[in-house]
Design a protein around this motif. Structure first.
Motif, PDB file in Angstrom:
ATOM      1  N   ASN A   1       0.827  -1.212   0.000  1.00 44.87           N
ATOM      2  CA  ASN A   1       0.000   0.000   0.000  1.00 44.87           C
ATOM      3  C   ASN A   1       0.855   1.252   0.000  1.00 44.87           C
ATOM      4  O   ASN A   1       0.547   2.227  -0.698  1.00 44.87           O
ATOM      5  CB  ASN A   1      -0.922   0.003   1.216  1.00 44.87           C
ATOM      6  N   TRP A   2       1.932   1.236   0.782  1.00 48.23           N
ATOM      7  CA  TRP A   2       2.826   2.389   0.780  1.00 48.23           C
ATOM      8  C   TRP A   2       3.447   2.587  -0.598  1.00 48.23           C
ATOM      9  O   TRP A   2       3.517   3.721  -1.099  1.00 48.23           O
ATOM     10  CB  TRP A   2       3.927   2.197   1.830  1.00 48.23           C
ATOM     11  N   PHE A   3       3.918   1.489  -1.184  1.00 44.99           N
ATOM     12  CA  PHE A   3       4.524   1.592  -2.513  1.00 44.99           C
ATOM     13  C   PHE A   3       3.512   2.086  -3.533  1.00 44.99           C
ATOM     14  O   PHE A   3       3.808   2.951  -4.377  1.00 44.99           O
ATOM     15  CB  PHE A   3       5.071   0.222  -2.930  1.00 44.99           C
ATOM     16  N   PHE A   4       2.290   1.540  -3.452  1.00 42.31           N
ATOM     17  CA  PHE A   4       1.244   1.968  -4.383  1.00 42.31           C
ATOM     18  C   PHE A   4       0.900   3.441  -4.194  1.00 42.31           C
ATOM     19  O   PHE A   4       0.728   4.187  -5.156  1.00 42.31           O
ATOM     20  CB  PHE A   4       0.000   1.110  -4.190  1.00 42.31           C
ATOM     21  N   GLY A   5       0.792   3.869  -2.920  1.00 43.19           N
ATOM     22  CA  GLY A   5       0.453   5.262  -2.658  1.00 43.19           C
ATOM     23  C   GLY A   5       1.514   6.217  -3.171  1.00 43.19           C
ATOM     24  O   GLY A   5       1.197   7.222  -3.822  1.00 43.19           O
ATOM     25  N   VAL A   6       2.788   5.905  -2.886  1.00 41.60           N
ATOM     26  CA  VAL A   6       3.872   6.771  -3.363  1.00 41.60           C
ATOM     27  C   VAL A   6       3.909   6.790  -4.887  1.00 41.60           C
ATOM     28  O   VAL A   6       4.065   7.845  -5.516  1.00 41.60           O
ATOM     29  CB  VAL A   6       5.218   6.301  -2.778  1.00 41.60           C
ATOM     30  N   SER A   7       3.730   5.598  -5.500  1.00 42.28           N
ATOM     31  CA  SER A   7       3.717   5.528  -6.964  1.00 42.28           C
ATOM     32  C   SER A   7       2.566   6.338  -7.542  1.00 42.28           C
ATOM     33  O   SER A   7       2.730   7.045  -8.543  1.00 42.28           O
ATOM     34  CB  SER A   7       3.621   4.073  -7.417  1.00 42.28           C
ATOM     35  N   ALA A   8       1.392   6.241  -6.918  1.00 42.30           N
ATOM     36  CA  ALA A   8       0.227   6.989  -7.415  1.00 42.30           C
ATOM     37  C   ALA A   8       0.464   8.490  -7.318  1.00 42.30           C
ATOM     38  O   ALA A   8       0.100   9.245  -8.233  1.00 42.30           O
ATOM     39  CB  ALA A   8      -1.022   6.590  -6.629  1.00 42.30           C
ATOM     40  N   VAL A   9       1.073   8.935  -6.209  1.00 42.41           N
ATOM     41  CA  VAL A   9       1.362  10.364  -6.064  1.00 42.41           C
ATOM     42  C   VAL A   9       2.349  10.826  -7.128  1.00 42.41           C
ATOM     43  O   VAL A   9       2.169  11.886  -7.753  1.00 42.41           O
ATOM     44  CB  VAL A   9       1.905  10.656  -4.646  1.00 42.41           C
ATOM     45  N   ILE A  10       3.397  10.026  -7.358  1.00 39.87           N
ATOM     46  CA  ILE A  10       4.386  10.394  -8.378  1.00 39.87           C
ATOM     47  C   ILE A  10       3.733  10.438  -9.753  1.00 39.87           C
ATOM     48  O   ILE A  10       3.957  11.373 -10.545  1.00 39.87           O
ATOM     49  CB  ILE A  10       5.567   9.402  -8.348  1.00 39.87           C
TER      50      ILE A  10
END
Length: 586
Positions: free
Chosen positions: A310-319
């Motif tokens: 979830n953290w990886f997905f969230g950071v990726s989505a923000v980028i």
């Protein structure tokens, strides 16, 4: 105070609702490009993030389903293994009692010393036995070996004694009985030589059984215990100790197979439950073995992994969102710049066409006026020559003065027609060094009398550092004269006119002509340089002054802009090259 969010918004928000001079673009609006910008971001976000979100959710669902299935299999396997261990524990002791009663018989077992010896041997061989006793068919205890004083106790009404009569053997529930200590009774029925029956009874320690169950626990999230058919706890439970020691879990119907299901506990937390009914080959029991596993504990590793995902997905989505937003902003701004340049080109083309049309009209008018002016000039000159020949006319100065006035008027009309022709066609630029301060002073001198009469204050600030301008004197003088005339027409008595200049880098000079007159409405600012556009009353202006000024400035390779607010005044800014020769070089 500007916040970080507002700074970020200003950095990425498309800046396309105004021209560089601050005036609205007449061909495009903010809402149009904002809608395009928003649609671009929405489409790109949907295309990029929606499949990723859907695949992530599907992956989560598959993983959770797989974990549930695996958890049920593990729970069922654990319950099955624990069931075999408990069954073996009880069958082993029932078999020992059956062997003892068959081998020794009633007479030998009723001997207290022999019964104590048997108890000692059973403890050494199997363990977990507390005492041993022989009970007559009347329910009275005949012989007892053990640590308690239970000789002569009557068990005729005990459930385990009644069950033993019916099934020849029995395993009781865990109860306290006469000794007030939790224990289990295992008993077997046998016959005496006289045809009457007797019961060999043994008491089992619950600690041994509890240890057997505890050995199958696989972690703090696992609870394993025994209940009877009514849900009453028989062994301690980690999760379900409470009032009356009843578990709040629905018990299934009897089955000889181990079962496992997913459910929720009293707090609504998901759990996996395994059921196994305990039955021995020698005697039935009322025990139900239960294994309860908290799903959160079983899924801890997966939950930790999901948190990282979830953290990886969230950071990726923000980028991704930032990249899409910035890319869309840059692209829409570029589209706007192209559209704005196109619009400006169209405006200039339209204005040039209008100026060309006016130029052709002015050329025709000037040509038609020049012919009668030439005739008037020639006739007036001829009359003046005649007057100079005859003495009676030469002695009349008033008559000669009138003739001179006619000639001066003709010369002035000729100058005007030449200016109209200059607007119609491009003459070669006559370049010469010009003192800007002196030229402004010459123009202002024409208006000193009017300024004194109307109480208008004129302030001129041309620094000595302004270099001489290499340009066309006549055109520059006409530009300044037109703008000053326009200012005098816009201001009321008692107002002011401010003329100042400054350098704009080493190669350009800016001239500011500012008044505090009536000002120009914002929706008219983009039209002030168009021919025949005027805000004056009918009959007070033709609308050609500023359009001619605009053309003259362009001929001098300069630019002119206007800033105005109704009721506050107007400022015209003329930017000219210091040396026009650099501009006309190929």
């Amino acid at each position: 105070m500007t916040t970080l969010a507002s700074r970020f918004r200003e950095a990425i928000w498309p800046r396309f609702h105004r021209n560089p001079d601050g005036h609205p673009n007449p061909y495009t609006t903010f809402q149009d490009y904002r809608r395009t910008w928003g649609m671009a971001i929405f489409i790109l976000m949907t295309t990029a993030l929606l499949p990723l979100i859907v695949m992530t959710l599907i992956y989560y669902q598959l993983i959770e389903t797989s974990i549930d299935t695996e958890s049920l299999l593990r729970t069922e396997r654990l319950a099955s293994n624990a069931r075999r261990a408990v069954t073996f524990f009880l069958e082993e002791r029932l078999a020992a009692l059956t062997f003892t009663v068959n081998e020794m018989g009633y007479e030998r077992l009723t001997n207290p010393g022999r019964l104590a010896e048997v108890l000692s041997n059973l403890k050494l061989g199997f363990g977990g036995l507390t005492d041993l006793s022989v009970i007559a068919d009347t329910g009275t205890q005949v012989t007892y070996a053990g640590p308690f004083n239970l000789e002569g106790k009557d068990y005729s009404s005990q459930p385990w004694f009644i069950e033993c009569q019916q099934h020849n053997a029995c395993v009781s529930e865990i109860f306290s009985g006469y000794r007030d200590v939790p224990h289990i009774v295992v008993a077997v029925k046998s016959m005496r030589p006289d045809g009457r029956f007797f019961v060999l009874r043994a008491t089992l320690e619950t600690e041994r059984l509890i240890q057997t169950l505890s050995s199958y626990k696989t972690g703090a999230h696992t609870d394993i215990f025994l209940v009877n058919r009514n849900g009453l706890l028989q062994t301690p439970s980690q999760f379900y100790e409470g009032a009356a020691h009843h578990v709040d879990i629905s018990l299934p119907a009897y089955s000889d197979r181990t079962q496992a299901v997913m459910s929720t506990d009293h707090g609504g937390r998901p759990i996996a439950i395994g059921y196994a009914f305990i039955d021995t080959k020698i005697a039935p029991t009322s025990f139900i073995l239960m294994v309860v596993k908290q799903k959160a504990g079983m899924m801890k590793v997966w939950l930790d992994l999901r948190s990282n995902i979830n953290w990886f997905f969230g950071v990726s989505a923000v980028i991704i969102a930032m990249v899409i937003t910035l890319t869309s902003t840059v692209m829409v701004n570029r589209i706007f710049q192209a559209d704005r340049q196109k619009a400006e080109t169209m405006v200039m083309a339209e204005q040039n066409c209008q100026l060309a049309s006016i130029g052709q009209l002015a050329a025709g008018v000037a040509h038609e006026i020049n012919n009668p002016l030439a005739l008037i000039n020639e006739t007036a000159g001829y009359v003046k020559d005649l007057f100079s020949i005859k003495k009676q006319y030469t002695e009349d100065p008033e008559l000669v003065e009138h003739i001179d006035s006619i000639l001066d008027a003709v010369a002035r009309c000729g100058t005007i027609t030449r200016q109209l022709l200059g607007f119609a066609r491009r003459f070669d630029v006559q370049i010469q060094p010009i003192d800007l301060k002196g030229m402004v002073a010459d123009v202002i001198n024409f208006h000193k009398k009017e300024a004194e009469y109307r109480n208008i204050k004129i302030d001129v600030d041309i620094p000595e550092s302004i270099p001489p301008i290499e340009t066309d004197r006549g055109k520059l003088q006409q530009i300044i004269l037109n703008l000053v005339n326009n200012a005098f027409q816009a201001i009321d008595n008692g107002c002011f006119l401010d003329v100042r200049a400054e350098t704009d880098g080493p190669d350009h000079v800016r001239l500011f002509i500012r008044d505090n007159g009536c000002g120009i409405p914002e929706d008219h600012l983009n039209k002030v340089f168009e021919p025949f556009f005027t805000t004056k009353k009918e009959g007070q202006g033709t609308g050609l002054g500023l359009s001619i000024t605009y053309g003259l400035v362009k001929k001098l390779y300069g630019s002119i802009t206007v800033q105005s607010k109704p009721g506050q005044g107007t400022t015209f800014v003329v930017t000219l090259p210091v040396n026009i020769r650099k501009e006309v070089q190929p």
